[in-house]
Design a protein around this motif. Structure first.
Motif, PDB file in Angstrom:
ATOM      1  N   UNK A   1       5.637 -23.119  -1.369  1.00 24.61           N
ATOM      2  CA  UNK A   1       5.865 -24.032  -0.242  1.00 24.61           C
ATOM      3  C   UNK A   1       6.891 -23.478   0.749  1.00 24.61           C
ATOM      4  N   UNK A   2       7.572 -22.380   0.356  1.00 22.07           N
ATOM      5  CA  UNK A   2       8.611 -21.811   1.204  1.00 22.07           C
ATOM      6  C   UNK A   2       9.990 -22.343   0.889  1.00 22.07           C
ATOM      7  N   UNK A   3      10.128 -23.028  -0.253  1.00 21.94           N
ATOM      8  CA  UNK A   3      11.410 -23.638  -0.629  1.00 21.94           C
ATOM      9  C   UNK A   3      12.243 -22.731  -1.529  1.00 21.94           C
ATOM     10  N   UNK A   4      11.695 -21.595  -1.958  1.00 14.52           N
ATOM     11  CA  UNK A   4      12.391 -20.685  -2.860  1.00 14.52           C
ATOM     12  C   UNK A   4      12.222 -21.088  -4.319  1.00 14.52           C
ATOM     13  N   UNK A   5      12.579 -20.173  -5.212  1.00 14.32           N
ATOM     14  CA  UNK A   5      12.530 -20.461  -6.645  1.00 14.32           C
ATOM     15  C   UNK A   5      13.523 -21.575  -6.944  1.00 14.32           C
ATOM     16  N   UNK A   6      13.055 -22.593  -7.638  1.00  9.02           N
ATOM     17  CA  UNK A   6      13.891 -23.750  -7.989  1.00  9.02           C
ATOM     18  C   UNK A   6      14.606 -24.318  -6.763  1.00  9.02           C
ATOM     19  N   UNK A   7      13.864 -24.406  -5.661  1.00 14.18           N
ATOM     20  CA  UNK A   7      14.362 -25.018  -4.418  1.00 14.18           C
ATOM     21  C   UNK A   7      15.587 -24.303  -3.846  1.00 14.18           C
ATOM     22  N   UNK A   8      15.736 -23.015  -4.142  1.00 21.92           N
ATOM     23  CA  UNK A   8      16.939 -22.274  -3.740  1.00 21.92           C
ATOM     24  C   UNK A   8      17.123 -22.165  -2.230  1.00 21.92           C
ATOM     25  N   UNK A   9      16.073 -22.359  -1.447  1.00 18.90           N
ATOM     26  CA  UNK A   9      16.195 -22.265   0.007  1.00 18.90           C
ATOM     27  C   UNK A   9      16.419 -23.620   0.678  1.00 18.90           C
TER      28      UNK A   9
ATOM     29  N   UNK B   1       7.234 -32.205 -21.410  1.00 21.17           N
ATOM     30  CA  UNK B   1       7.570 -32.729 -20.087  1.00 21.17           C
ATOM     31  C   UNK B   1       8.623 -31.884 -19.403  1.00 21.17           C
ATOM     32  N   UNK B   2       9.672 -31.539 -20.126  1.00 21.50           N
ATOM     33  CA  UNK B   2      10.724 -30.697 -19.559  1.00 21.50           C
ATOM     34  C   UNK B   2      10.173 -29.313 -19.206  1.00 21.50           C
ATOM     35  N   UNK B   3       9.314 -28.790 -20.060  1.00 15.99           N
ATOM     36  CA  UNK B   3       8.721 -27.479 -19.797  1.00 15.99           C
ATOM     37  C   UNK B   3       7.854 -27.448 -18.547  1.00 15.99           C
ATOM     38  N   UNK B   4       7.271 -28.599 -18.214  1.00 18.16           N
ATOM     39  CA  UNK B   4       6.404 -28.637 -17.029  1.00 18.16           C
ATOM     40  C   UNK B   4       7.174 -28.465 -15.726  1.00 18.16           C
ATOM     41  N   UNK B   5       8.490 -28.581 -15.773  1.00 15.60           N
ATOM     42  CA  UNK B   5       9.277 -28.373 -14.553  1.00 15.60           C
ATOM     43  C   UNK B   5       9.195 -26.912 -14.097  1.00 15.60           C
ATOM     44  N   UNK B   6       8.730 -26.044 -14.971  1.00 14.58           N
ATOM     45  CA  UNK B   6       8.523 -24.649 -14.566  1.00 14.58           C
ATOM     46  C   UNK B   6       7.493 -24.548 -13.447  1.00 14.58           C
ATOM     47  N   UNK B   7       6.507 -25.449 -13.426  1.00  9.80           N
ATOM     48  CA  UNK B   7       5.472 -25.390 -12.377  1.00  9.80           C
ATOM     49  C   UNK B   7       6.059 -25.567 -10.979  1.00  9.80           C
ATOM     50  N   UNK B   8       6.837 -26.618 -10.721  1.00  4.92           N
ATOM     51  CA  UNK B   8       7.415 -26.697  -9.381  1.00  4.92           C
ATOM     52  C   UNK B   8       8.469 -25.619  -9.129  1.00  4.92           C
ATOM     53  N   UNK B   9       9.312 -25.325 -10.112  1.00  3.15           N
ATOM     54  CA  UNK B   9      10.375 -24.355  -9.908  1.00  3.15           C
ATOM     55  C   UNK B   9       9.859 -22.946  -9.626  1.00  3.15           C
ATOM     56  N   UNK B  10       8.832 -22.533 -10.355  1.00  7.57           N
ATOM     57  CA  UNK B  10       8.394 -21.139 -10.302  1.00  7.57           C
ATOM     58  C   UNK B  10       7.108 -20.902  -9.511  1.00  7.57           C
TER      59      UNK B  10
ATOM     60  N   UNK C   1      17.441 -31.517  -5.339  1.00 13.92           N
ATOM     61  CA  UNK C   1      16.011 -31.270  -5.561  1.00 13.92           C
ATOM     62  C   UNK C   1      15.755 -30.849  -7.007  1.00 13.92           C
ATOM     63  N   UNK C   2      16.606 -30.005  -7.531  1.00 11.70           N
ATOM     64  CA  UNK C   2      16.452 -29.561  -8.925  1.00 11.70           C
ATOM     65  C   UNK C   2      16.620 -30.718  -9.897  1.00 11.70           C
ATOM     66  N   UNK C   3      17.654 -31.527  -9.683  1.00 10.46           N
ATOM     67  CA  UNK C   3      17.897 -32.664 -10.563  1.00 10.46           C
ATOM     68  C   UNK C   3      16.723 -33.639 -10.523  1.00 10.46           C
ATOM     69  N   UNK C   4      16.218 -33.935  -9.328  1.00  9.12           N
ATOM     70  CA  UNK C   4      15.072 -34.836  -9.203  1.00  9.12           C
ATOM     71  C   UNK C   4      13.860 -34.274  -9.942  1.00  9.12           C
ATOM     72  N   UNK C   5      13.635 -32.974  -9.830  1.00  9.51           N
ATOM     73  CA  UNK C   5      12.495 -32.359 -10.523  1.00  9.51           C
ATOM     74  C   UNK C   5      12.646 -32.459 -12.037  1.00  9.51           C
ATOM     75  N   UNK C   6      13.815 -32.123 -12.538  1.00  9.39           N
ATOM     76  CA  UNK C   6      14.034 -32.157 -13.982  1.00  9.39           C
ATOM     77  C   UNK C   6      13.876 -33.574 -14.518  1.00  9.39           C
ATOM     78  N   UNK C   7      14.511 -34.545 -13.876  1.00 12.59           N
ATOM     79  CA  UNK C   7      14.435 -35.925 -14.353  1.00 12.59           C
ATOM     80  C   UNK C   7      12.998 -36.446 -14.261  1.00 12.59           C
ATOM     81  N   UNK C   8      12.325 -36.166 -13.163  1.00 14.77           N
ATOM     82  CA  UNK C   8      10.952 -36.643 -12.997  1.00 14.77           C
ATOM     83  C   UNK C   8      10.038 -36.044 -14.064  1.00 14.77           C
ATOM     84  N   UNK C   9      10.235 -34.793 -14.415  1.00 10.24           N
ATOM     85  CA  UNK C   9       9.400 -34.179 -15.436  1.00 10.24           C
ATOM     86  C   UNK C   9       9.765 -34.651 -16.840  1.00 10.24           C
TER      87      UNK C   9
END
Length: 163
Positions: A120-128, A105-114, A135-143
């Protein structure tokens, strides 16, 4: 046949757990999540040959993008369950433990981050995004919740099918 049923049941079950989590956050705390219409829009544009966007919300809408987005969301959950089945093997599938499921589950966070967030235009790991840490915390917890859903679903399937 058992493997196919297991993968489908666990993938859909884990995705349902994740969606229940997101829904609970929205109703209890007003925390919004990804609009799956945007996932459908992205998938629709991929089929037309365009992978990345300056900002997905400004891309041309795709007919049926909401339904397509939800279908992609659940298909992705099934793909991740396939990965879990490969890693865990039949022994893990029949007697699941939480560690591997949470790690997957934690590993699957690579899909949205990378993949998704950059496309989507949000940058790597929502950097933009202005609220990139949130956004990063929500992604990690959700995954991680998805990983817990993989575990719960695997337990349910193993109890329903027996040893």
């Amino acid at each position: 046949m058992y493997l196919l049923i297991w993968i489908l049941a666990v993938g859909v079950g884990a995705t349902l757990v994740m969606d229940a989590w997101v829904l609970a956050l929205k109703h209890a705390l007003g925390i919004s999540s990804l609009n799956y219409a945007l996932v459908g829009r992205w998938a629709g544009h991929i089929l037309r040959g365009r992978f990345a966007h300056a900002h997905i919300s400004q891309a041309e809408p795709i007919t049926g993008e909401t339904a397509l987005g939800w279908a992609v969301h659940y298909a992705t959950g099934v793909c991740f369950a396939t990965f879990l089945a490969i890693l865990g093997g039949i022994d893990w599938m029949t007697t699941p433990t939480p560690g591997l499921a949470l790690a997957v589950g934690l590993g699957t966070v690579a899909a949205p981050f990378l993949i998704m967030q950059p496309a989507f235009g949000f940058g790597v790991a929502a950097s933009k995004l202005p609220a990139r840490r949130t956004a990063r915390l929500k992604s990690v917890v959700t995954h991680l919740v998805f990983g817990f859903g993989l575990y719960l679903s695997a337990i349910a399937v193993s109890h329903l099918t027996g040893p």
